[in-house]
Design a protein around this motif. Structure first.
Motif, PDB file in Angstrom:
ATOM      1  N   PRO A  36       0.821  -1.206   0.000  1.00 28.73           N
ATOM      2  CA  PRO A  36       0.000   0.000   0.000  1.00 28.73           C
ATOM      3  C   PRO A  36       0.857   1.259   0.000  1.00 28.73           C
ATOM      4  O   PRO A  36       1.913   1.319   0.630  1.00 28.73           O
ATOM      5  N   ALA A  37       0.395   2.274  -0.732  1.00 29.51           N
ATOM      6  CA  ALA A  37       1.144   3.524  -0.823  1.00 29.51           C
ATOM      7  C   ALA A  37       0.171   4.678  -0.994  1.00 29.51           C
ATOM      8  O   ALA A  37      -0.871   4.553  -1.650  1.00 29.51           O
ATOM      9  N   GLN A  38       0.535   5.790  -0.400  1.00 30.83           N
ATOM     10  CA  GLN A  38      -0.294   6.993  -0.469  1.00 30.83           C
ATOM     11  C   GLN A  38       0.563   8.150  -0.957  1.00 30.83           C
ATOM     12  O   GLN A  38       1.571   8.487  -0.337  1.00 30.83           O
ATOM     13  N   ILE A  39       0.143   8.745  -2.071  1.00 29.65           N
ATOM     14  CA  ILE A  39       0.857   9.880  -2.641  1.00 29.65           C
ATOM     15  C   ILE A  39      -0.009  11.120  -2.442  1.00 29.65           C
ATOM     16  O   ILE A  39      -1.125  11.189  -2.955  1.00 29.65           O
ATOM     17  N   ILE A  40       0.503  12.070  -1.686  1.00 32.22           N
ATOM     18  CA  ILE A  40      -0.206  13.320  -1.454  1.00 32.22           C
ATOM     19  C   ILE A  40       0.292  14.322  -2.492  1.00 32.22           C
ATOM     20  O   ILE A  40       1.468  14.665  -2.517  1.00 32.22           O
ATOM     21  N   PRO A 232      -5.712  -9.701  -1.473  1.00 26.68           N
ATOM     22  CA  PRO A 232      -5.014  -9.675  -0.178  1.00 26.68           C
ATOM     23  C   PRO A 232      -3.600  -9.084  -0.263  1.00 26.68           C
ATOM     24  O   PRO A 232      -2.996  -8.808   0.760  1.00 26.68           O
ATOM     25  N   GLU A 233      -3.063  -8.917  -1.491  1.00 23.54           N
ATOM     26  CA  GLU A 233      -1.699  -8.385  -1.595  1.00 23.54           C
ATOM     27  C   GLU A 233      -1.624  -6.923  -1.159  1.00 23.54           C
ATOM     28  O   GLU A 233      -0.581  -6.438  -0.734  1.00 23.54           O
ATOM     29  N   ASP A 234      -2.740  -6.218  -1.309  1.00 20.91           N
ATOM     30  CA  ASP A 234      -2.814  -4.803  -0.927  1.00 20.91           C
ATOM     31  C   ASP A 234      -1.818  -3.930  -1.685  1.00 20.91           C
ATOM     32  O   ASP A 234      -1.224  -3.014  -1.121  1.00 20.91           O
ATOM     33  N   ASN A 235      -1.663  -4.230  -2.983  1.00 19.19           N
ATOM     34  CA  ASN A 235      -0.870  -3.343  -3.836  1.00 19.19           C
ATOM     35  C   ASN A 235      -1.777  -2.193  -4.286  1.00 19.19           C
ATOM     36  O   ASN A 235      -2.143  -2.068  -5.454  1.00 19.19           O
ATOM     37  N   LEU A 236      -2.151  -1.379  -3.301  1.00 19.14           N
ATOM     38  CA  LEU A 236      -3.076  -0.282  -3.513  1.00 19.14           C
ATOM     39  C   LEU A 236      -2.300   1.030  -3.463  1.00 19.14           C
ATOM     40  O   LEU A 236      -1.740   1.392  -2.435  1.00 19.14           O
TER      41      LEU A 236
END
Length: 548
Positions: A36-40, A232-236
């Motif tokens: 998981p990754a979050q780009i602001i 389930p990998e959560d490559n989000l």
């Protein structure tokens, strides 16, 4: 949450040139490891460029293109993103879909009904008419009911006793048509994925990486859908900006993007920092404004170090006099003649009407998000009626009586069939008619105005008029923000009607931030100097505005 380091790679690969063109924050975001990754991504910070670079990195790592899905929120954005991917990366089979299109495919895969009502407002108006004088003798208009309906479906909010029968009637009308609405698409798909293990596993195996654009706009059901699809990998990989969360009425909530780390404690977060779109003065002023908000990520927002600091990129003009619409129209005409894009933004569509008429008087081609008031069908019907009747009275009285005869008043059954914009158009028609002594003279002027407006409306014109909400994701060389004054920006009604006025003020501040950051060369704030917006002081901008 952590920020991932840029992995080392052998020089000379094709992707190296793409990554070399990015700034350090963009490169860090594009090259994050799986998970998981979050780009602001603040306004103008190159979020689409970063997303495309992320796709290139995944392809370079050997991820098959058909295992990558890019998700947007409307078809126009999906089409534009798909074109940019193709231009930059060639013809790769990466899926670019809207959330609603994905949800519909899930329903079809499960054999569930997926016939969608594109516009549910007529059904809501019909449901409202059936309950006039009921438990709630004066129920909300269809637009408010629409928000309440979404809140019920998406967030499980329990409507009041007066509203519940109206929403139940709407559902019955929907079922009678064998249809669902857009909320049902996402909620239904999420429910099926949650309860049907085989369906869930089939869809989770379809994509190895899910990239979601404009993540700040997701509602609760949309968040549940993307989380189910990414597991389930959560490559989000989500890209968005908390400071551009401006759709609370669509159930977007800034706390959702701020709380991403609670769902994914090990997620990587990268904050882009450079606004490449706006002049430095605009970048600084807009950043100071939005930094006043409490519900946000603290982050640097800066202009490129090499950006020229030019005078006149942030200015103000007065709307205290009578000729300010003409002044704006002349500015627009000059910009058009010079080949520059020019947009007048306002908080509401009705505020744009004086500028529209001034553009028509000057013969300036322009584009507008909404049809002109003279093209509204109820307006045309009333004018046709007084033309045929040869009514000898003043046109105001003739039109008013025709409107009364049809019951086209707010709160009346026939009036509830009209949209809010149509009601505004009828009000404006009567106001316009007051200036003409005879029906014949008014009818001729109305016909001439329709022909002139039609000749000047051009979707490709460099001059545009739009609301701030409709301007998100857009940019123009010169932007005029109209009505930057007390009670308009921030909007007093929105704050007074909010369940939490302090949070409503923060959304108004974010809305202003979005408006300010649409300008690539010049931003003009137009307002009455006697009633300046309190946001001016928060921006650190104290213009000397002469009276018009």
């Amino acid at each position: 949450m952590t920020t991932g380091a840029v992995p080392t790679r052998a020089p000379g690969k094709p992707i190296d040139a793409l990554l070399a063109a990015l700034d350090p924050e963009q490169r860090a975001a594009a090259t994050l490891p799986d998970g998981p990754a979050q780009i602001i991504a603040p306004a103008g910070s190159g979020k689409t460029t970063t997303m495309i670079a992320r796709v290139a990195v995944l392809l370079d790592r050997g991820v098959p293109p058909d295992r990558i899905c890019l998700v947007t929120f409307n078809r126009a954005a999906a089409g534009e993103l798909g074109e940019r991917v193709s231009r930059r990366l060639g013809s790769v089979a990466v899926e670019v879909r809207t959330l609603h299109a994905l949800a519909r495919q899930v329903l079809l895969d499960a054999g569930a009904p997926a016939s969608v009502v594109a516009d549910r407002l007529p059904l809501l108006r019909a449901a409202r008419r059936r309950h006039l004088g009921g438990a709630d003798p004066d129920p909300p208009e269809a637009g408010e009911l629409d928000t309440m309906l979404s809140a019920r479906k998406i967030e499980g909010r329990v409507p009041t006793d007066g509203i519940r029968p109206i929403l139940d009637t709407y559902e019955a009308l929907l079922r009678a048509r064998g249809a669902i609405d857009f909320d049902d698409l996402v909620v239904g798909a999420s429910d099926l994925l949650q309860t049907d293990a085989r369906l869930r596993h089939r869809w989770q195996a379809r994509f190895a990486h899910l990239c979601v654009d404009e993540f700040q706009d997701v509602d609760a059901a949309q968040l549940r859908l993307v989380r189910l699809l990414a597991a389930p990998e959560d490559n989000l990989y989500v890209v968005g900006d908390d400071d551009q969360t401006i759709y609370a009425w669509r159930l977007a909530d800034v706390r959702r993007i701020l709380g991403f780390g609670r769902h994914y404690p090990n997620a990587h977060r990268v904050m882009l920092a450079t606004n490449y779109r706006c002049p430095p003065a605009v970048v600084a002023a807009s950043a100071r404004l939005v930094a006043v908000n409490r519900e946000r990520f603290a982050k640097p927002i800066r202009a490129p170090a090499t950006a020229p600091r030019l005078a006149g990129t942030l200015t103000a003009m007065s709307t205290a006099g009578d000729d300010w619409p003409g002044e704006l129209a002349r500015l627009a005409r000059n910009a058009d003649a010079a080949g520059h894009s020019f947009c007048v933004l306002a908080r509401t569509r009705s505020e744009l009407m004086p500028v529209t008429m001034a553009l028509v008087r000057l013969g300036v081609r322009h584009a507008a998000a909404a049809d002109p008031l003279v093209e509204a069908k109820p307006v045309v019907d009333l004018v046709d009626a007084i033309r045929a009747s040869a009514d000898p009275r003043h046109p105001f009285h003739a039109l008013r009586d025709q409107r009364l005869a049809r019951g086209w008043l707010r709160g009346q059954p026939a009036g509830d069939l009209l949209t809010d914009d149509e009601q505004v158009a009828l009000d404006a028609l009567l106001g316009w008619a007051a200036a003409f002594p005879t029906v014949d003279g008014f009818v001729r002027a109305f016909g001439a105005a329709r022909r002139r407006i039609d000749a000047l409306r051009d979707p490709s014109a460099s001059v545009e008029l739009a609301t701030v909400h409709a301007a998100k994701g857009r940019e123009w060389e010169t932007v005029v923000l109209l009505g930057f004054e007390a009670d308009r920006i921030p909007n007093r009604r929105s704050i007074l009607e909010a369940s939490d006025p302090s949070r409503a003020v923060e959304e108004e501040r974010r809305l202003a931030y979005v408006a300010l950051t649409r300008a690539t060369r010049q931003l003009i704030l137009a307002f009455d100097p006697a009633r300046p917006s309190p946001f001016l002081a928060e921006m650190g901008f104290s213009p000397a505005v002469p009276s018009s």
